[in-house]
Design a protein around this motif. Structure first.
Motif, PDB file in Angstrom:
ATOM      1  N   ARG A 108      11.198  26.799  74.286  1.00 34.19           N
ATOM      2  CA  ARG A 108      11.444  27.575  75.653  1.00 34.19           C
ATOM      3  C   ARG A 108      11.298  26.931  77.739  1.00 34.19           C
ATOM      4  O   ARG A 108      12.202  27.270  77.963  1.00 34.19           O
ATOM      5  N   ALA A 109      10.144  25.953  77.589  1.00 30.03           N
ATOM      6  CA  ALA A 109      10.561  25.180  77.936  1.00 30.03           C
ATOM      7  C   ALA A 109      11.333  24.816  78.494  1.00 30.03           C
ATOM      8  O   ALA A 109      12.166  24.485  79.391  1.00 30.03           O
ATOM      9  N   ALA A 110      12.131  23.589  77.364  1.00 28.91           N
ATOM     10  CA  ALA A 110      13.308  22.870  77.984  1.00 28.91           C
ATOM     11  C   ALA A 110      14.035  23.497  78.170  1.00 28.91           C
ATOM     12  O   ALA A 110      15.444  23.312  79.401  1.00 28.91           O
ATOM     13  N   SER A 111      14.693  24.346  78.082  1.00 30.62           N
ATOM     14  CA  SER A 111      15.524  25.686  78.605  1.00 30.62           C
ATOM     15  C   SER A 111      15.052  26.275  79.673  1.00 30.62           C
ATOM     16  O   SER A 111      16.294  26.447  80.525  1.00 30.62           O
ATOM     17  N   ARG A 112      14.187  26.484  80.301  1.00 31.22           N
ATOM     18  CA  ARG A 112      13.590  26.428  81.183  1.00 31.22           C
ATOM     19  C   ARG A 112      14.034  25.509  82.535  1.00 31.22           C
ATOM     20  O   ARG A 112      14.132  25.449  83.401  1.00 31.22           O
ATOM     21  N   VAL A 113      13.681  24.261  81.799  1.00 36.43           N
ATOM     22  CA  VAL A 113      14.514  23.341  82.532  1.00 36.43           C
ATOM     23  C   VAL A 113      15.604  23.206  82.885  1.00 36.43           C
ATOM     24  O   VAL A 113      16.133  22.571  83.908  1.00 36.43           O
ATOM     25  N   LEU A 114      16.107  23.217  81.502  1.00 37.69           N
ATOM     26  CA  LEU A 114      17.829  23.182  82.084  1.00 37.69           C
ATOM     27  C   LEU A 114      18.477  24.063  82.995  1.00 37.69           C
ATOM     28  O   LEU A 114      19.480  23.665  83.710  1.00 37.69           O
ATOM     29  N   ARG A 115      17.949  25.398  82.594  1.00 37.83           N
ATOM     30  CA  ARG A 115      18.505  26.622  83.302  1.00 37.83           C
ATOM     31  C   ARG A 115      18.733  25.692  85.108  1.00 37.83           C
ATOM     32  O   ARG A 115      19.417  26.135  85.681  1.00 37.83           O
ATOM     33  N   ARG A 116      17.344  25.026  85.382  1.00 35.65           N
ATOM     34  CA  ARG A 116      16.915  25.054  86.623  1.00 35.65           C
ATOM     35  C   ARG A 116      17.437  23.477  86.843  1.00 35.65           C
ATOM     36  O   ARG A 116      18.555  23.108  88.434  1.00 35.65           O
ATOM     37  N   ARG A 117      17.474  22.378  86.004  1.00 39.64           N
ATOM     38  CA  ARG A 117      18.198  21.100  86.818  1.00 39.64           C
ATOM     39  C   ARG A 117      19.948  21.074  86.539  1.00 39.64           C
ATOM     40  O   ARG A 117      20.567  20.224  86.594  1.00 39.64           O
ATOM     41  N   ALA A 118      20.167  21.733  85.090  1.00 37.32           N
ATOM     42  CA  ALA A 118      20.939  20.440  84.346  1.00 37.32           C
ATOM     43  C   ALA A 118      22.210  20.970  84.946  1.00 37.32           C
ATOM     44  O   ALA A 118      22.515  22.804  85.327  1.00 37.32           O
ATOM     45  N   ASP A 119      24.007  21.583  84.491  1.00 40.68           N
ATOM     46  CA  ASP A 119      25.293  21.207  84.338  1.00 40.68           C
ATOM     47  C   ASP A 119      24.887  22.757  83.426  1.00 40.68           C
ATOM     48  O   ASP A 119      24.379  21.937  82.210  1.00 40.68           O
ATOM     49  N   PRO A 120      25.819  23.846  83.724  1.00 40.87           N
ATOM     50  CA  PRO A 120      25.630  24.896  82.830  1.00 40.87           C
ATOM     51  C   PRO A 120      26.499  24.009  81.326  1.00 40.87           C
ATOM     52  O   PRO A 120      25.275  24.751  80.444  1.00 40.87           O
ATOM     53  N   ALA A 121      27.662  23.565  81.749  1.00 41.24           N
ATOM     54  CA  ALA A 121      28.296  23.166  80.223  1.00 41.24           C
ATOM     55  C   ALA A 121      27.333  22.062  79.444  1.00 41.24           C
ATOM     56  O   ALA A 121      26.936  21.728  78.784  1.00 41.24           O
ATOM     57  N   ASP A 122      26.308  21.273  80.231  1.00 43.37           N
ATOM     58  CA  ASP A 122      25.615  20.018  80.130  1.00 43.37           C
ATOM     59  C   ASP A 122      24.228  20.988  79.434  1.00 43.37           C
ATOM     60  O   ASP A 122      23.927  20.427  77.789  1.00 43.37           O
ATOM     61  N   SER A 123      23.363  22.094  79.617  1.00 49.65           N
ATOM     62  CA  SER A 123      22.410  22.640  79.271  1.00 49.65           C
ATOM     63  C   SER A 123      22.977  23.075  78.053  1.00 49.65           C
ATOM     64  O   SER A 123      22.084  23.280  76.875  1.00 49.65           O
ATOM     65  N   ALA A 124      24.490  23.290  77.440  1.00 51.23           N
ATOM     66  CA  ALA A 124      24.767  24.702  76.715  1.00 51.23           C
ATOM     67  C   ALA A 124      24.729  23.494  75.361  1.00 51.23           C
ATOM     68  O   ALA A 124      24.320  23.946  74.328  1.00 51.23           O
ATOM     69  N   ALA A 125      25.475  22.487  75.985  1.00 53.81           N
ATOM     70  CA  ALA A 125      25.573  20.875  74.852  1.00 53.81           C
ATOM     71  C   ALA A 125      24.767  20.726  74.872  1.00 53.81           C
ATOM     72  O   ALA A 125      24.067  20.133  72.836  1.00 53.81           O
ATOM     73  N   TYR A 126      23.360  20.869  75.448  1.00 55.48           N
ATOM     74  CA  TYR A 126      22.121  20.287  74.586  1.00 55.48           C
ATOM     75  C   TYR A 126      21.501  20.854  73.927  1.00 55.48           C
ATOM     76  O   TYR A 126      21.022  20.298  72.632  1.00 55.48           O
ATOM     77  N   ARG A 127      21.469  22.425  74.111  1.00 56.32           N
ATOM     78  CA  ARG A 127      20.180  23.228  73.370  1.00 56.32           C
ATOM     79  C   ARG A 127      20.950  23.837  71.908  1.00 56.32           C
ATOM     80  O   ARG A 127      20.634  24.149  70.828  1.00 56.32           O
ATOM     81  N   GLN A 128      23.081  23.419  72.073  1.00 56.54           N
ATOM     82  CA  GLN A 128      23.309  23.957  70.619  1.00 56.54           C
ATOM     83  C   GLN A 128      23.035  22.112  70.123  1.00 56.54           C
ATOM     84  O   GLN A 128      23.187  22.306  68.709  1.00 56.54           O
ATOM     85  N   TRP A 129      23.035  20.783  70.734  1.00 55.85           N
ATOM     86  CA  TRP A 129      22.778  19.867  69.827  1.00 55.85           C
ATOM     87  C   TRP A 129      21.194  19.518  69.064  1.00 55.85           C
ATOM     88  O   TRP A 129      21.563  19.847  67.921  1.00 55.85           O
ATOM     89  N   VAL A 130      20.294  20.657  69.753  1.00 52.38           N
ATOM     90  CA  VAL A 130      19.005  20.851  69.139  1.00 52.38           C
ATOM     91  C   VAL A 130      18.754  21.643  68.359  1.00 52.38           C
ATOM     92  O   VAL A 130      18.170  21.206  66.976  1.00 52.38           O
ATOM     93  N   GLN A 131      19.745  22.748  68.032  1.00 55.25           N
ATOM     94  CA  GLN A 131      19.867  23.895  67.281  1.00 55.25           C
ATOM     95  C   GLN A 131      20.227  22.990  65.567  1.00 55.25           C
ATOM     96  O   GLN A 131      19.928  23.762  64.838  1.00 55.25           O
ATOM     97  N   SER A 132      21.973  22.610  66.337  1.00 59.07           N
ATOM     98  CA  SER A 132      22.680  21.468  65.030  1.00 59.07           C
ATOM     99  C   SER A 132      21.251  20.746  64.431  1.00 59.07           C
ATOM    100  O   SER A 132      21.856  20.208  62.749  1.00 59.07           O
ATOM    101  N   VAL A 133      20.686  20.158  64.885  1.00 55.29           N
ATOM    102  CA  VAL A 133      19.618  19.533  63.961  1.00 55.29           C
ATOM    103  C   VAL A 133      19.481  19.905  63.064  1.00 55.29           C
ATOM    104  O   VAL A 133      18.479  19.564  61.587  1.00 55.29           O
ATOM    105  N   ALA A 134      18.193  21.019  63.461  1.00 52.97           N
ATOM    106  CA  ALA A 134      17.136  21.998  62.747  1.00 52.97           C
ATOM    107  C   ALA A 134      18.603  22.376  61.298  1.00 52.97           C
ATOM    108  O   ALA A 134      18.108  22.513  59.936  1.00 52.97           O
ATOM    109  N   ALA A 135      19.738  22.703  61.795  1.00 48.82           N
ATOM    110  CA  ALA A 135      20.603  23.786  60.746  1.00 48.82           C
ATOM    111  C   ALA A 135      20.739  22.366  59.712  1.00 48.82           C
ATOM    112  O   ALA A 135      21.085  22.691  58.855  1.00 48.82           O
TER     113      ALA A 135
END
Length: 171
Positions: A108-135
């Motif tokens: 949740r903290a990473a998502s907040r950081v990304l929402r504030r600082r990252a390009d929306p496409a980079d934010s989505a790519a990062y969050r999906q990539w982390v989810q893909s590691v778990a999957a």
């Protein structure tokens, strides 16, 4: 043909490498670069109702982290480069790596950081990539000797992935 100030030809069509890390504080960058490993360790850890994990699951997770090198996202590639560049060998305490409550709070903290600082496409790519590691870890078939993957069969694995996705603001 346009030229840069130094006289070299422009890199038409190519995006210049951003100073990705400059956008984040040291603590934020540490959070973003440590989260994939924390997710991998947490999902690979044995738990009630969860499928027994083995070497195959760990390798699947490492493959998923490494797959970020080929991402279209500058942020994901920079995070992977930082992960691979670390040589300090300082282990994190196991309880920090595997505690689900702390892990979800970090997501949740990473998502907040990304929402504030990252390009929306980079934010989505990062969050999906982390989810893909778990999957990928959840879907690894233990004891096969190969890196074959199948859908997660354990309801506990599905709940973990759902909770992780919600914490990463993917739902």
């Amino acid at each position: 043909m346009s030229h840069s100030v130094a006289g070299e030809p422009s890199s038409a069509g190519r995006r210049a490498a951003p100073l990705t890390t400059a956008v984040y504080s040291a603590a934020e960058w540490d959070l973003l670069t440590s989260l994939p490993a924390r997710v991998l360790v947490a999902v690979a850890a044995p738990g009630p109702g969860r499928t027994e994990r083995g070497v195959t699951a760990g390798l699947a997770g490492l493959d998923a982290v490494a797959a970020g090198r080929a991402s279209d996202s500058d942020l994901v590639r920079a995070v992977v480069a930082t992960i691979y560049a670390r040589h300090d060998g300082t282990p994190q305490p196991a309880e920090r790596l595997t505690d689900l409550v702390d892990l979800l709070a970090a997501c949740r903290a990473a998502s907040r950081v990304l929402r504030r600082r990252a390009d929306p496409a980079d934010s989505a790519a990062y969050r999906q990539w982390v989810q893909s590691v778990a999957a990928r870890v959840c879907r690894a078939v233990p004891g096969t000797g190969t890196r074959r993957v199948e859908p997660p069969t354990s309801p506990a694995d599905r709940r973990f992935l759902d909770r992780l996705g919600a914490a990463l603001d993917l739902s």
